[in-house]
Scaffold this active site. Sequence first.
Site, PDB file in Angstrom:
ATOM      1  CG  ASN A   1      -2.049  -1.031   1.131  1.00  0.00           C
ATOM      2  OD1 ASN A   1      -2.009  -1.723   0.334  1.00  0.00           O
ATOM      3  ND2 ASN A   1      -2.750  -0.683   2.287  1.00  0.00           N
TER       4      ASN A   1
ATOM      5  CE  LYS B   1      14.017 -10.411 -12.594  1.00  0.00           C
ATOM      6  NZ  LYS B   1      15.001  -9.979 -13.401  1.00  0.00           N
TER       7      LYS B   1
ATOM      8  CB  ILE C   1      -2.920  -5.909  12.662  1.00  0.00           C
ATOM      9  CG1 ILE C   1      -2.124  -6.947  11.629  1.00  0.00           C
ATOM     10  CG2 ILE C   1      -2.321  -5.667  13.940  1.00  0.00           C
ATOM     11  CD1 ILE C   1      -0.938  -6.226  10.885  1.00  0.00           C
TER      12      ILE C   1
ATOM     13  CE  LYS D   1     -10.666  -2.562   9.752  1.00  0.00           C
ATOM     14  NZ  LYS D   1      -9.664  -3.181   9.146  1.00  0.00           N
TER      15      LYS D   1
END
Length: 475
Positions: free
Chosen positions: A283, A361, A380, A415
């Site tokens: 992000n 890779k 989390i 949450k």
Amino acid sequence: MTDFNTLFDQIIAELGGRDAVMALLDVGPSALSNYRKRGTIPSAKQALLDEALARKGLTFEADDLRLSARNSGEMRRVLLIITGGIAAYKALDLARRLMERGISVTGVMSKGAQEFITPLSVSALTGEKVYTDLFSLTDEAEMGHIRLARETDMVLVAPATAHFIAKMAHGMADCLASTICLATSAPVMIAPAMNPQMWAHPALQHNLTTLAQRGVEIIAPAIGDTACGEVGAGRLEEPIIIAEQVSARVRQTHQTVALSGKHILITSGPTIEPIDPIRFIANRSSGKQGHALAAEAVRRGARVTLVSGPVTEPPPAGLTHISIETAHQMKEACEAALPADSAICAAAVADWHVVGASTSKHKKTQAGPPVITLATNPDILAGLCQHDKRPSLVIGFAAETDNLETAAREKRIRKGCDWLIANHIVADAEQSVFGADTNQVLFISSDACEDWPSLKKTDVARRIFDRMEAWFDCD
Ligand code: C5P
């Protein structure tokens, strides 16, 4: 009134014994006998003594022939434990940097450290006796290891070797240095230095997590060339940076500020999820808001654990910084840091990770791009809210593009957190909150929704902590 010889004995004791004073003045034993016979010290040598005494917060009052404390309220004392690694020589520079910041330094050296530098060089620099031996009768008579461990504002282990970290993690007391770490009630900071492979080893990282859980603050090593010729994380952090962090921390231990005694867990920065060893998904996040929150919490006297993904922002001084990459690592580090009085989840956690990330890779082939399967990462924030050691105040952040208030209210409930700080995200990168120094947020709790004006991220942090202080007061 004291006679000259009694005063001279006091000065010698304060400055770490005869050998240290001879080294400081650059004279032999006969010069010391001459000063005693004459009852005076040549002015050039007296200036050296004055300087060394001043570093210990003492002043010599010639008229009364006595030593007295000066600015004793401001003087801080650090026990510097030097363990045996090639970086031990940097402990001399570190001691000097600490003393420049008005901190008096008492050296304790492990056997290994003495292979690299001598106790005499440390005592000549610090003007203090250096302690090396757990069973030395003289040391026990002068200052036993328990007193040594207690009469200090901080214990700093620098450099801390992998071996010494393991001893600390297991509570061993087989030498003076490890015994002090067990016996002290002062804050303990460690600045590790070792080979990058050793630093990355799970055994070492596990020991560090154990120490961090016990409140030991870790000044992570720098990345770069190490003495063994390998490049990576493991080089002792620059002495000036260590000295800054220690100085901030010892001054903080002397302040009674609103959040002292509280442990605050903060997540910051992005998590990155590997696709292969070269590519990852992540992000956007600069870590500026999370790091500003951590700095503010330290300023208010809290014990802070900052769990952060990779950012360019340096971790603020005076806290435990746990550096992670993936969401799973962040979750593990957060849970290991509990209990905490409050948790603030400001990290931009990646929602997904790549299932079976490749260890080699991905090649560009005729067959087209690789097929990547994603799996959901643990939440989390939600996990901390449901944890049996749930912090009493849990705060989340949310970045939304549409229907900010409705989405944020709904997210706070989903949450299970107490407060939610919501940003409105605009598509225009120029005006975006990411990487900016300002932030415009909604503050949402069970009974409030406030539209805060555009503020510097440091001011957003201040407002959140003003709220938190009021919340703990009413609790
Ligand atoms: O669900 P969303 O990512 O919008 O939630 C944002 C809030 O949840 C932030 O506080 C972020 O730190 C936290 N979060 C988390 N773990 C995740 C996803 C988000 O802690 N996997």
